[in-house]
Scaffold this active site. Sequence first.
Site, PDB file in Angstrom:
ATOM      1  N   LYS A 154      23.180  55.512  37.548  1.00 57.03           N
ATOM      2  CA  LYS A 154      24.044  56.664  37.615  1.00 57.03           C
ATOM      3  C   LYS A 154      24.586  56.862  39.033  1.00 57.03           C
ATOM      4  O   LYS A 154      25.539  57.578  39.243  1.00 57.03           O
ATOM      5  CB  LYS A 154      23.242  57.933  37.235  1.00 57.03           C
ATOM      6  CG  LYS A 154      22.549  57.854  35.905  1.00 57.03           C
ATOM      7  CD  LYS A 154      21.860  59.221  35.602  1.00 57.03           C
ATOM      8  CE  LYS A 154      21.133  59.229  34.290  1.00 57.03           C
ATOM      9  NZ  LYS A 154      19.924  58.341  34.338  1.00 57.03           N
ATOM     10  N   GLY A 155      23.915  56.212  40.014  1.00 54.83           N
ATOM     11  CA  GLY A 155      24.208  56.509  41.417  1.00 54.83           C
ATOM     12  C   GLY A 155      25.656  56.303  41.840  1.00 54.83           C
ATOM     13  O   GLY A 155      26.149  56.986  42.729  1.00 54.83           O
ATOM     14  N   GLU A 192      28.690  49.895  43.568  1.00 48.10           N
ATOM     15  CA  GLU A 192      27.347  50.456  43.761  1.00 48.10           C
ATOM     16  C   GLU A 192      27.380  51.538  44.833  1.00 48.10           C
ATOM     17  O   GLU A 192      28.230  51.526  45.717  1.00 48.10           O
ATOM     18  CB  GLU A 192      26.383  49.352  44.225  1.00 48.10           C
ATOM     19  CG  GLU A 192      25.460  48.837  43.136  1.00 48.10           C
ATOM     20  CD  GLU A 192      24.411  49.854  42.689  1.00 48.10           C
ATOM     21  OE1 GLU A 192      24.626  51.068  42.819  1.00 48.10           O
ATOM     22  OE2 GLU A 192      23.366  49.405  42.197  1.00 48.10           O
ATOM     23  N   ASP A 193      26.434  52.442  44.774  1.00 49.94           N
ATOM     24  CA  ASP A 193      26.312  53.452  45.826  1.00 49.94           C
ATOM     25  C   ASP A 193      25.542  52.905  47.025  1.00 49.94           C
ATOM     26  O   ASP A 193      25.897  53.155  48.169  1.00 49.94           O
ATOM     27  CB  ASP A 193      25.630  54.728  45.288  1.00 49.94           C
ATOM     28  CG  ASP A 193      24.370  54.425  44.487  1.00 49.94           C
ATOM     29  OD1 ASP A 193      24.407  53.534  43.621  1.00 49.94           O
ATOM     30  OD2 ASP A 193      23.333  55.057  44.737  1.00 49.94           O
ATOM     31  N   ASP A 213      19.756  48.261  48.615  1.00 51.13           N
ATOM     32  CA  ASP A 213      18.522  48.501  49.354  1.00 51.13           C
ATOM     33  C   ASP A 213      17.738  47.178  49.374  1.00 51.13           C
ATOM     34  O   ASP A 213      17.998  46.314  50.208  1.00 51.13           O
ATOM     35  CB  ASP A 213      17.800  49.642  48.640  1.00 51.13           C
ATOM     36  CG  ASP A 213      16.580  50.160  49.379  1.00 51.13           C
ATOM     37  OD1 ASP A 213      16.309  49.696  50.489  1.00 51.13           O
ATOM     38  OD2 ASP A 213      15.883  51.036  48.839  1.00 51.13           O
ATOM     39  N   LYS A 246      21.755  49.025  53.290  1.00 51.54           N
ATOM     40  CA  LYS A 246      20.556  49.238  54.104  1.00 51.54           C
ATOM     41  C   LYS A 246      19.918  47.875  54.337  1.00 51.54           C
ATOM     42  O   LYS A 246      18.922  47.523  53.679  1.00 51.54           O
ATOM     43  CB  LYS A 246      19.604  50.126  53.288  1.00 51.54           C
ATOM     44  CG  LYS A 246      18.833  51.147  54.078  1.00 51.54           C
ATOM     45  CD  LYS A 246      17.752  51.750  53.191  1.00 51.54           C
ATOM     46  CE  LYS A 246      17.969  53.197  52.858  1.00 51.54           C
ATOM     47  NZ  LYS A 246      16.803  53.777  52.138  1.00 51.54           N
ATOM     48  N   PHE A 287      15.621  57.758  53.726  1.00 50.41           N
ATOM     49  CA  PHE A 287      15.864  58.045  52.308  1.00 50.41           C
ATOM     50  C   PHE A 287      17.030  59.019  52.185  1.00 50.41           C
ATOM     51  O   PHE A 287      16.933  60.172  52.576  1.00 50.41           O
ATOM     52  CB  PHE A 287      14.618  58.595  51.617  1.00 50.41           C
ATOM     53  CG  PHE A 287      14.764  58.576  50.127  1.00 50.41           C
ATOM     54  CD1 PHE A 287      14.653  57.386  49.417  1.00 50.41           C
ATOM     55  CD2 PHE A 287      15.067  59.736  49.426  1.00 50.41           C
ATOM     56  CE1 PHE A 287      14.828  57.356  48.032  1.00 50.41           C
ATOM     57  CE2 PHE A 287      15.234  59.716  48.040  1.00 50.41           C
ATOM     58  CZ  PHE A 287      15.116  58.522  47.351  1.00 50.41           C
ATOM     59  N   ASP A 335      20.156  60.141  44.172  1.00 52.20           N
ATOM     60  CA  ASP A 335      19.199  61.170  43.767  1.00 52.20           C
ATOM     61  C   ASP A 335      17.826  60.979  44.378  1.00 52.20           C
ATOM     62  O   ASP A 335      17.463  59.905  44.851  1.00 52.20           O
ATOM     63  CB  ASP A 335      19.035  61.140  42.246  1.00 52.20           C
ATOM     64  CG  ASP A 335      18.226  59.911  41.779  1.00 52.20           C
ATOM     65  OD1 ASP A 335      18.605  58.780  42.149  1.00 52.20           O
ATOM     66  OD2 ASP A 335      17.212  60.103  41.076  1.00 52.20           O
ATOM     67  N   ARG A 385      22.440  64.597  43.206  1.00 52.72           N
ATOM     68  CA  ARG A 385      23.567  63.666  43.005  1.00 52.72           C
ATOM     69  C   ARG A 385      24.918  64.338  43.238  1.00 52.72           C
ATOM     70  O   ARG A 385      25.891  63.683  43.575  1.00 52.72           O
ATOM     71  CB  ARG A 385      23.559  63.117  41.573  1.00 52.72           C
ATOM     72  CG  ARG A 385      22.384  62.216  41.234  1.00 52.72           C
ATOM     73  CD  ARG A 385      22.679  61.476  39.931  1.00 52.72           C
ATOM     74  NE  ARG A 385      21.491  60.953  39.290  1.00 52.72           N
ATOM     75  CZ  ARG A 385      20.940  59.760  39.562  1.00 52.72           C
ATOM     76  NH1 ARG A 385      21.472  58.997  40.491  1.00 52.72           N
ATOM     77  NH2 ARG A 385      19.866  59.345  38.928  1.00 52.72           N
TER      78      ARG A 385
HETATM   79  C1  PRP Z   1      19.356  52.998  43.109  1.00 55.02           C
HETATM   80  C2  PRP Z   1      20.744  52.798  43.686  1.00 55.02           C
HETATM   81  C3  PRP Z   1      21.014  51.337  43.446  1.00 55.02           C
HETATM   82  C4  PRP Z   1      19.647  50.710  43.572  1.00 55.02           C
HETATM   83  C5  PRP Z   1      19.497  50.076  44.921  1.00 55.02           C
HETATM   84  O1  PRP Z   1      19.460  53.140  41.705  1.00 55.02           O
HETATM   85  O2  PRP Z   1      21.688  53.608  42.988  1.00 55.02           O
HETATM   86  O3  PRP Z   1      21.513  51.120  42.147  1.00 55.02           O
HETATM   87  O4  PRP Z   1      18.688  51.784  43.429  1.00 55.02           O
HETATM   88  O5  PRP Z   1      18.176  49.604  45.113  1.00 55.02           O
HETATM   89  P1  PRP Z   1      17.776  48.066  45.196  1.00 55.02           P
HETATM   90  O6  PRP Z   1      18.783  47.375  46.086  1.00 55.02           O
HETATM   91  O7  PRP Z   1      16.422  48.134  45.823  1.00 55.02           O
HETATM   92  O8  PRP Z   1      17.753  47.497  43.821  1.00 55.02           O
HETATM   93  P2  PRP Z   1      18.260  53.705  40.820  1.00 55.02           P
HETATM   94  O9  PRP Z   1      17.449  52.565  40.312  1.00 55.02           O
HETATM   95  O10 PRP Z   1      17.553  54.771  41.562  1.00 55.02           O
HETATM   96  O11 PRP Z   1      19.018  54.330  39.555  1.00 55.02           O
HETATM   97  P3  PRP Z   1      20.119  55.487  39.606  1.00 55.02           P
HETATM   98  O12 PRP Z   1      21.372  54.874  40.163  1.00 55.02           O
HETATM   99  O13 PRP Z   1      20.291  55.881  38.186  1.00 55.02           O
HETATM  100  O14 PRP Z   1      19.581  56.590  40.480  1.00 55.02           O
HETATM  101 MG    MG Z   2      17.917  56.656  41.688  1.00 53.82          MG
HETATM  102 MN    MN Z   3      21.679  52.945  41.006  1.00 50.06          MN
END
Ligand code: PRP
Ligand code: MG
Ligand code: MN
Length: 180
Positions: free
Chosen positions: A42-43, A98-99, A102, A130, A151, A158, A164
């Site tokens: 959803k991010g 993507e947002d 990480d 990051k 963070f 979120d 969000r």
């Molecule tokens: C978060 C963010 C990215 C992902 C990055 O999503 O929105 O999609 O983690 O992390 P990574 O590079 O370590 O994989 P999350 O899994 O929290 O789901 P969300 O977008 O629904 O919050």
């Molecule tokens: Mg998330």
């Molecule tokens: Mn995400």
Amino acid sequence: MNNDIDKILYSSADIQAEVKRLGQQLAADYQGKNPLVICILKGAILFMADIVRNMDIPLEMDFMDISSYGAGTISTGEVRILKDLDSSVKDRDVLIVEDIVDTGRTLKALSDLLKQREANSIKICTLLDKPERRVEGVDVDYVGFQIPDEFVVGYGMDYAGHYRNLPYVGILKREVYENN
Ligand code: PRP
Ligand code: MG
Ligand code: MN
């Protein structure tokens, strides 16, 4: 400012300026390609909505819900597809929105999947990168801002489902998630 936020990293105006720059670059690069622009729910929802408004070319959108974090602040390492794409990516020029990147696990898993499905090209556009936390090597083609290992929430991101809707990106106060 929301009381749980320690510090604003990027204001709404900072983000809009960067989104405009990225959108114009993407429009030039994808002119005539009718790209399939994929929002990772959803991010990425707010970033997606803003980026496509700044891409003045024909394109199609699709949505995929992938989650790796669950409710905490640390990636579980397990990437789950909660909602798959509606459209076929075969022979399409795919742009993933993507947002944040990480550990890179989400995008590694997704790129591998879209390669298997025979996309013609796969590129990644992320608002935030990051790099200190990277575990999987992923090529990120378009980056808004590189950020330190803090963070962050807001503008789609979120903590346990909250924040969000904040129009800026901010660092969450430690006391909000410590001892949880
Ligand atoms: C978060 C963010 C990215 C992902 C990055 O999503 O929105 O999609 O983690 O992390 P990574 O590079 O370590 O994989 P999350 O899994 O929290 O789901 P969300 O977008 O629904 O919050
Ligand atoms: Mg998330
Ligand atoms: Mn995400």
